[in-house]
Design a protein around this motif. Structure first.
Motif, short mmCIF file in Angstrom:
data_model
loop_
_atom_site.label_atom_id
_atom_site.label_comp_id
_atom_site.label_asym_id
_atom_site.label_seq_id
_atom_site.Cartn_x
_atom_site.Cartn_y
_atom_site.Cartn_z
N LEU A 59 10.86 93.43 65.28
CA LEU A 59 9.76 92.73 64.61
C LEU A 59 8.64 93.70 64.25
O LEU A 59 8.08 93.64 63.14
N ALA A 60 8.30 94.60 65.17
CA ALA A 60 7.22 95.56 64.93
C ALA A 60 7.51 96.43 63.72
O ALA A 60 6.68 96.57 62.82
N LEU A 61 8.68 97.03 63.68
CA LEU A 61 9.03 97.91 62.57
C LEU A 61 9.07 97.15 61.25
O LEU A 61 8.64 97.66 60.21
N GLY A 62 9.56 95.92 61.29
CA GLY A 62 9.59 95.11 60.09
C GLY A 62 8.20 94.76 59.59
O GLY A 62 7.91 94.81 58.40
N LEU A 63 7.29 94.40 60.53
CA LEU A 63 5.92 94.07 60.14
C LEU A 63 5.20 95.30 59.58
O LEU A 63 4.45 95.20 58.61
N LEU A 64 5.42 96.45 60.20
CA LEU A 64 4.78 97.67 59.71
C LEU A 64 5.29 98.02 58.31
O LEU A 64 4.52 98.38 57.42
N ALA A 65 6.60 97.89 58.10
CA ALA A 65 7.17 98.14 56.76
C ALA A 65 6.67 97.10 55.77
O ALA A 65 6.36 97.43 54.62
N GLY A 66 6.57 95.85 56.20
CA GLY A 66 6.06 94.80 55.33
C GLY A 66 4.64 95.06 54.89
O GLY A 66 4.28 94.83 53.74
N GLY A 67 3.82 95.58 55.80
CA GLY A 67 2.44 95.92 55.46
C GLY A 67 2.34 97.08 54.49
O GLY A 67 1.36 97.20 53.76
N LEU A 68 3.35 97.91 54.45
CA LEU A 68 3.38 99.01 53.48
C LEU A 68 3.78 98.52 52.09
O LEU A 68 3.62 99.24 51.11
N GLY A 69 4.32 97.31 52.03
CA GLY A 69 4.73 96.76 50.75
C GLY A 69 6.14 97.14 50.33
O GLY A 69 6.49 97.01 49.17
N VAL A 70 6.95 97.63 51.27
CA VAL A 70 8.30 98.07 50.91
C VAL A 70 9.36 96.99 51.12
O VAL A 70 10.52 97.21 50.79
N LEU A 71 8.97 95.83 51.67
CA LEU A 71 9.91 94.73 51.85
C LEU A 71 9.55 93.61 50.89
O LEU A 71 8.39 93.44 50.51
N ALA A 75 11.37 88.52 53.14
CA ALA A 75 11.60 89.24 54.39
C ALA A 75 10.31 89.32 55.21
O ALA A 75 10.33 89.13 56.43
N VAL A 76 9.20 89.59 54.55
CA VAL A 76 7.91 89.68 55.25
C VAL A 76 7.56 88.33 55.85
O VAL A 76 7.11 88.24 57.00
N ARG A 77 7.78 87.25 55.10
CA ARG A 77 7.51 85.91 55.62
C ARG A 77 8.36 85.62 56.85
O ARG A 77 7.87 85.10 57.84
N ALA A 78 9.64 85.96 56.78
CA ALA A 78 10.53 85.70 57.91
C ALA A 78 10.10 86.51 59.14
O ALA A 78 10.07 85.99 60.25
N LEU A 79 9.77 87.78 58.94
CA LEU A 79 9.33 88.62 60.05
C LEU A 79 8.00 88.12 60.61
O LEU A 79 7.81 88.08 61.84
#
Length: 190
Positions: A59-71, A75-79
């Motif tokens: 979850l952490a890595l997904g949220l950090l990537a989501g905040g970068l705008g790369v997802l 996917a960001v909503r699900a995470l």
């Protein structure tokens, strides 16, 4: 990408990253905390201690990537929803622990130090859940310079906000803990 969404995603992501690394490195301390909580059946302690760290890290890595705008937004909503559910489940669990262990000092087991379970532990988990929901609900996606501010400035503001929120929420219970033997500068006991 919304600066507020990125800040919320990064705040929760950073806290889950630190917590997940701690849980993954030392599952035994998580088992000790779970035993002290007395809420889960003893047979579940080992499994929870082994699974919790990796779940937090994903979850952490997904949220950090989501905040970068790369997802993508889905996917960001699900995470974000997954992290919110986890954090809100922590809040509910810690509330039950507080009721069951009233008057006792038991370790939080949250992977953020050796702070005992307090009302502030419950508040922290609830705040993180709210931040994750905020990050999941607001517009996400690639950063856009069309908002009037350069992309680099938006990222810096979001990163600073996320870091400040992460530190504040992670430190909340420890900052509010008052040692039993505390005395004032004049020597008076509190």
């Amino acid at each position: 990408m919304s600066v507020l969404a990125a800040a919320g995603l990064w705040a929760v992501g950073l806290v889950l990253l630190v917590s997940g690394l701690s849980h993954a490195r030392a599952p035994r301390s998580t088992r000790v905390a779970l035993r002290a909580h007395g809420t889960l059946p003893p047979a579940a302690h080992r499994g929870v201690a082994l699974v919790l760290g990796p779940v937090e890290l994903v979850l952490a890595l997904g949220l950090l990537a989501g905040g970068l705008g790369v997802l993508d937004a889905a996917a960001v909503r699900a995470l974000g929803l997954g992290a919110a559910l986890l954090c809100l489940a922590f809040a509910a669990y810690l509330r039950v622990v507080r009721r069951r262990t009233a008057g006792q000092e038991v370790p939080c087991g949250c992977g953020l130090g050796t702070t005992p379970v307090t009302g502030w532990s419950v508040v922290r988990a609830g705040l993180l859940g709210a931040l994750a929901l905020t990050g999941a609900a607001l517009p996400t996606g690639p950063w856009d310079a069309g908002t009037g501010a350069p992309v680099w400035a938006q990222v810096v503001v979001a990163a600073a906000g996320g870091l400040a929120l992460a530190v504040a929420t992670a430190a909340l219970p420890a900052a509010r803990a008052v040692p039993a033997g505390l005395t004032t500068l004049t020597g008076a006991a509190r």
